[in-house]
Structures are given as structure tokens and as C-alpha cells.
Scaffold this active site. Structure first.
Site, PDB file in Angstrom:
ATOM      1  NE  ARG A  91      -4.099   1.696   1.877  1.00  0.00           N
ATOM      2  CZ  ARG A  91      -4.365   2.490   2.899  1.00  0.00           C
ATOM      3  NH1 ARG A  91      -3.739   2.316   4.037  1.00  0.00           N
ATOM      4  NH2 ARG A  91      -5.249   3.436   2.767  1.00  0.00           N
ATOM      5  CG  HIS A 142      -1.339   5.419  -0.446  1.00  0.00           C
ATOM      6  ND1 HIS A 142      -2.026   5.921   0.620  1.00  0.00           N
ATOM      7  CD2 HIS A 142      -2.170   4.537  -1.031  1.00  0.00           C
ATOM      8  CE1 HIS A 142      -3.238   5.360   0.676  1.00  0.00           C
ATOM      9  NE2 HIS A 142      -3.340   4.513  -0.305  1.00  0.00           N
ATOM     10  CG  ASP A 200       8.238  11.586  -5.503  1.00  0.00           C
ATOM     11  OD1 ASP A 200       7.453  10.939  -4.768  1.00  0.00           O
ATOM     12  OD2 ASP A 200       8.151  12.809  -5.668  1.00  0.00           O
TER      13      ASP A 200
HETATM   14  C1  HEM Z   1      -8.808   0.898  -6.715  1.00  0.00           C
HETATM   15  C2  HEM Z   1      -8.759   1.917  -5.873  1.00  0.00           C
HETATM   16  C3  HEM Z   1      -8.373   1.725  -4.431  1.00  0.00           C
HETATM   17  C4  HEM Z   1      -9.061   2.187  -3.361  1.00  0.00           C
HETATM   18  C5  HEM Z   1     -10.347   2.997  -3.394  1.00  0.00           C
HETATM   19  C6  HEM Z   1      -8.364   1.750  -2.185  1.00  0.00           C
HETATM   20  C7  HEM Z   1      -8.742   2.032  -0.895  1.00  0.00           C
HETATM   21  C8  HEM Z   1      -8.227   1.414   0.221  1.00  0.00           C
HETATM   22  C9  HEM Z   1      -8.736   1.580   1.551  1.00  0.00           C
HETATM   23  C10 HEM Z   1      -9.881   2.515   1.944  1.00  0.00           C
HETATM   24  C11 HEM Z   1      -8.040   0.759   2.362  1.00  0.00           C
HETATM   25  C12 HEM Z   1      -8.249   0.541   3.861  1.00  0.00           C
HETATM   26  C13 HEM Z   1      -7.557   1.597   4.668  1.00  0.00           C
HETATM   27  C14 HEM Z   1      -7.925   1.454   6.110  1.00  0.00           C
HETATM   28  O1  HEM Z   1      -9.126   1.452   6.405  1.00  0.00           O
HETATM   29  O2  HEM Z   1      -7.020   1.339   6.947  1.00  0.00           O
HETATM   30  C15 HEM Z   1      -7.059   0.089   1.555  1.00  0.00           C
HETATM   31  C16 HEM Z   1      -6.149  -0.828   2.015  1.00  0.00           C
HETATM   32  C17 HEM Z   1      -5.178  -1.403   1.234  1.00  0.00           C
HETATM   33  N1  HEM Z   1      -4.901  -1.086  -0.077  1.00  0.00           N
HETATM   34 FE1  HEM Z   1      -6.105  -0.078  -1.320  1.00  0.00          FE
HETATM   35  N2  HEM Z   1      -7.266   1.027  -2.558  1.00  0.00           N
HETATM   36  C18 HEM Z   1      -7.216   1.006  -3.922  1.00  0.00           C
HETATM   37  C19 HEM Z   1      -6.231   0.446  -4.697  1.00  0.00           C
HETATM   38  C20 HEM Z   1      -5.106  -0.161  -4.189  1.00  0.00           C
HETATM   39  C21 HEM Z   1      -3.950  -0.509  -4.969  1.00  0.00           C
HETATM   40  C22 HEM Z   1      -3.753  -0.209  -6.445  1.00  0.00           C
HETATM   41  C23 HEM Z   1      -3.069  -1.118  -4.113  1.00  0.00           C
HETATM   42  C24 HEM Z   1      -1.698  -1.653  -4.384  1.00  0.00           C
HETATM   43  C25 HEM Z   1      -1.276  -2.052  -5.559  1.00  0.00           C
HETATM   44  C26 HEM Z   1      -3.718  -1.167  -2.813  1.00  0.00           C
HETATM   45  C27 HEM Z   1      -3.201  -1.776  -1.692  1.00  0.00           C
HETATM   46  C28 HEM Z   1      -3.837  -1.839  -0.476  1.00  0.00           C
HETATM   47  C29 HEM Z   1      -3.431  -2.727   0.605  1.00  0.00           C
HETATM   48  C30 HEM Z   1      -2.343  -3.784   0.547  1.00  0.00           C
HETATM   49  C31 HEM Z   1      -4.274  -2.444   1.697  1.00  0.00           C
HETATM   50  C32 HEM Z   1      -4.224  -3.072   3.087  1.00  0.00           C
HETATM   51  C33 HEM Z   1      -3.291  -2.284   3.983  1.00  0.00           C
HETATM   52  C34 HEM Z   1      -3.039  -2.895   5.344  1.00  0.00           C
HETATM   53  O3  HEM Z   1      -3.668  -3.879   5.726  1.00  0.00           O
HETATM   54  O4  HEM Z   1      -2.167  -2.371   6.052  1.00  0.00           O
HETATM   55  N3  HEM Z   1      -4.923  -0.546  -2.903  1.00  0.00           N
HETATM   56  N4  HEM Z   1      -7.198   0.505   0.239  1.00  0.00           N
END
Ligand code: HEM
Ligand SMILES: *[C@@H]1O[C@H](CO)[C@@H](O)[C@H](O)[C@H]1NC(C)=O
Ligand SMILES: *[C@@H]1O[C@H](CO)[C@@H](O)[C@H](O)[C@H]1NC(C)=O
Length: 316
Positions: free
Chosen positions: A63, A67, A75
Site C-alpha cells: 500500500r 500511495h 519518488d
Molecule cells: C482501486 C482503488 C483503491 C481504493 C479505493 C483503495 C482504498 C483502500 C482503503 C480505503 C483501504 C483501507 C484503509 C484502512 O481502512 O485502513 C485500503 C487498504 C489497502 N490497499 Fe487499497 N485502494 C485502492 C487500490 C489499491 C492498490 C492499487 C493497491 C496496491 C497495488 C492497494 C493496496 C492496499 C493494501 C495492501 C491495503 C491493506 C493495507 C493494510 O492492511 O495495512 N490498494 N485501500
């Protein structure tokens, strides 16, 4: 003789592949081969031992890379601390619990001892994410190196992160603006095979009105999680530390955690892709690695457009 020939061809192919320049960016697979040959082994061993004691960090590293790349390009801007007069990306509510910064510091310190001023923080994040994916059972792939670190990290830039309330059309549009196809976007969303979301990221689905795209038993499970408060964690799929196709299978059962997850199955634009990945893990892995390499090249800074930070938390 045949073997020698074969080896010769392999070596030649390696040279061609390694020497290949990605766009005008001067990145290459073997960027550190001569000036810091231990760069990748050090990243690998440090990430591996950190994940052995805390497997949930894999999700955080993947993640963090997303970001980083999405805002200002890959970067290292996500790593910069706020200063007097500047609130950095990582202090935005959109940082949504990005963590793992200490691990990056640890890697950086070792690399500065080994080859000072050579390996950028942006490359460390990219390599760490790659290690996290393969360590969790996902695809093993190589990424180009040679990113330089940026000097800008501003809270207001994080407004450009995709929102968990986005529908498939909006996701297709915002990823399309960065050069990703719908298939790339669905594959990248498959990163949600790792990790968790907090209640605050999905609680609006649970009330007035309850999101009808959710399975009713699953919505009860989400409500139960939220009884633990805004920070209570809900795994995206049944194996939060394993990189697999279960995320896509969950979407087929209407058990996607975020609205932006479930919409991928509900929309005719992306449903077939979800079904393919749910059924065919090899196809998901292949597309994911291609899309990750592409993401890792977003707006990279080469040469004098950036620097190699001595400390990932501050500009030189
Ligand atoms: C498609 C659009 C995306 C949205 C709207 C999105 C949104 C989110 C949100 C809201 C969370 C949970 C944050 C929290 O409540 O703590 C999350 C977690 C995560 N996202 Fe996404 N995300 C997207 C795409 C991606 C992409 C492209 C990646 C990596 C290639 C990614 C990797 C992750 C990972 C691995 C987590 C889990 C983090 C953890 O458990 O520490 N996400 N994402
Ligand atoms: C993320 O942002 C929140 C609030 O904006 C802040 O309290 C928190 O410290 C930030 N997280 C990190 C890891 O910097
Ligand atoms: C997706 O969201 C946009 C913006 O809110 C909206 O205009 C559009 O109608 C939505 N599309 C679907 C299929 O719901």
C-alpha cells in the site's frame, strides 16, 4: 559446447534485458549491479525478517508503494515527515494507516553504510513492495530501478487518491487518466488480497440505506466488526497475509469489504475480469505483476530531477 552456447545466449539476453532503458527515465533492471550490488539482497533479507515477525507488514508495504506512486510519482514523497510550515502526505487522513516507515529507515541505514548516497528511498519502497508480494505467495518479478527521490510532499496532493466510495466507472476513469486499462485497475485492486480495512473506510455501507450490493450475512459481519469502533479491522478476504485469488472470490459472493471492491463485480465493465481472476490465479498473478511494474514507473524522476536522500524522512 551446446551448454556453453546456451549460457552465452542466456547471458546475452540478460544483458539486453538488464540494459534495456525504460522510457526516457534511465531506469534499468540492473541499475545497482555495479554501484551497489547488495542493494536488492539487503532489501530482501531485511523485509523477509521483518515479515517473519509481523506478516501484516506485507500489506502495508504494498500500500505504501501505491500511495507513493499515485501522488507525485514514485519518488519517496510518502516517506517525508511534516516540517514546520509543511504538512506532508503521510499526515493526511488519506494516509489511512499507511505504516512500515521504520522498516524503510532500517533498510536505508544499512544501504547508506554499504554504498552511501546511491540507493534512493523511492527504489527502496518499490523493492520492498515487490518483496512483500512474493513473500506472501504472490508473483515473483523484477522491477526496474533508478528512481530518484522528490522534494515535495504536501497533504493537499493526497486528494487525488481513489476513494473507497468510487464506483467502477469512476475507478476506470481515474486509473485511465494515469494510463491504466480497466484490466490493469482490477488486477491492481487485487492487492486487496492482502491486509485489512478499518470500519471507518466502509461503515457508510451499513446504514441508511444499507448498501444493497452486499450479501446480507456479510453485512452483519461488517456491522459486528464496526461494533469494535472506527479503527476495528476487517480483513479483505479470508487469508489476509496470503497473496491469492480469494479476494476476487469474495467479490463473487458479494463479500467485498469496500464499495470500491464490490463495484468491480457488479459493474458490467469489469465483472468478466473479476470472474477470470477468481477462477484463474495464474492469470491474476501475470496481470498483477505487469500492472505493478507499470505503476512503479509512474512519473519517476531521473537524473537531476531528483536526489538520493540520505534520510528517507527529509530532503537533503
Ligand atoms: C482501486 C482503488 C483503491 C481504493 C479505493 C483503495 C482504498 C483502500 C482503503 C480505503 C483501504 C483501507 C484503509 C484502512 O481502512 O485502513 C485500503 C487498504 C489497502 N490497499 Fe487499497 N485502494 C485502492 C487500490 C489499491 C492498490 C492499487 C493497491 C496496491 C497495488 C492497494 C493496496 C492496499 C493494501 C495492501 C491495503 C491493506 C493495507 C493494510 O492492511 O495495512 N490498494 N485501500
Ligand atoms: C496519518 O494522518 C493522521 C491524521 O491526519 C495522523 O494522526 C497520523 O499520524 C498519520 N499517520 C502517519 C503514519 O503519519
Ligand atoms: C458512478 O458515479 C458517478 C459519480 O458519482 C455517477 O455520475 C455515475 O452515474 C455512477 N455510475 C453508476 C453506474 O452508478
Amino acid at each position: 559446447m551446446v551448454l556453453a552456447n546456451f549460457l552465452g545466449v542466456v547471458l546475452l539476453m540478460e544483458l539486453i534485458a538488464g540494459g534495456y532503458r525504460f522510457g526516457a527515465d534511465g531506469l534499468s533492471m540492473n541499475y545497482y549491479v555495479f554501484n551497489c550490488p547488495l542493494a536488492e539482497p539487503i532489501v530482501r533479507s531485511t523485509v523477509t525478517s521483518a515479515l517473519q515477525s509481523d506478516p501484516t507488514l506485507a500489506a502495508a508495504l504494498v500500500r505504501m508503494h501505491f500511495h507513493d506512486c499515485w501522488i507525485q510519482g514514485c519518488d519517496g514523497s510518502i516517506l517525508l515527515d511534516s516540517t514546520k510550515g509543511n504538512t506532508a502526505e503521510k499526515d493526511s487522513p488519506g494516509n489511512l494507516s499507511v505504516r512500515g516507515f521504520e522498516l524503510i529507515d532500517d533498510v536505508k541505514e544499512q544501504l547508506e553504510n554499504q554504498c552511501p548516497g546511491v540507493v534512493s528511498c523511492a527504489d527502496i519502497v518499490a523493492m520492498a513492495a515487490r518483496e512483500a508480494v512474493s513473500w506472501s505467495g504472490g508473483p515473483v518479478y523484477d522491477i526496474p530501478k533508478g528512481r530518484k527521490d522528490g522534494r515535495r510532499s504536501k497533504i493537499e496532493d493526497t486528494i487525488n487518491l481513489p476513494f473507497p466510495t468510487f464506483n467502477a466507472s469512476e475507478l476506470v476513469r481515474v486509473f485511465g487518466q494515469r494510463g491504466f486499462s480497466a484490466q490493469d485497475m482490477v488486477a491492481l485492486s487485487g492487492a486487496h488480497t492482502l491486509g485489512v480495512a478499518r470500519c471507518s473506510s466502509f461503515k457508510t455501507r451499513l446504514s441508511d440505506p444499507v448498501d444493497p450490493t452486499m450479501d446480507s450475512d456479510f453485512s452483519k459481519a461488517l456491522a459486528k466488526t464496526c461494533s469494535g469502533g472506527d479503527n476495528a479491522e476487517q480483513p479483505f478476504d479470508v487469508t489476509r497475509n496470503n497473496f491469492d485469488s480469494f479476494y476476487f472470490q469474495a467479490l463473487q459472493r458479494k463479500a467485498g469489504v469496500l464499495f470500491s471492491d464490490q463495484t468491480l463485480y457488479n459493474s458490467p465493465k469489469t465483472k468478466a475480469i473479476v470472474n477470470n481472476y477468481a477462477m484463474n490465479q495464474a492469470m491474476f498473478f501475470f496481470d498483477f505483476q505487469q500492472a505493478m511494474v507499470k505503476m512503479s514507473l509512474l512519473d519517476v524522476k531521473e537524473g537531476s530531477k531528483g536526489e538520493v536522500r540520505a534520510d528517507c524522512r527529509k530532503v537533503n
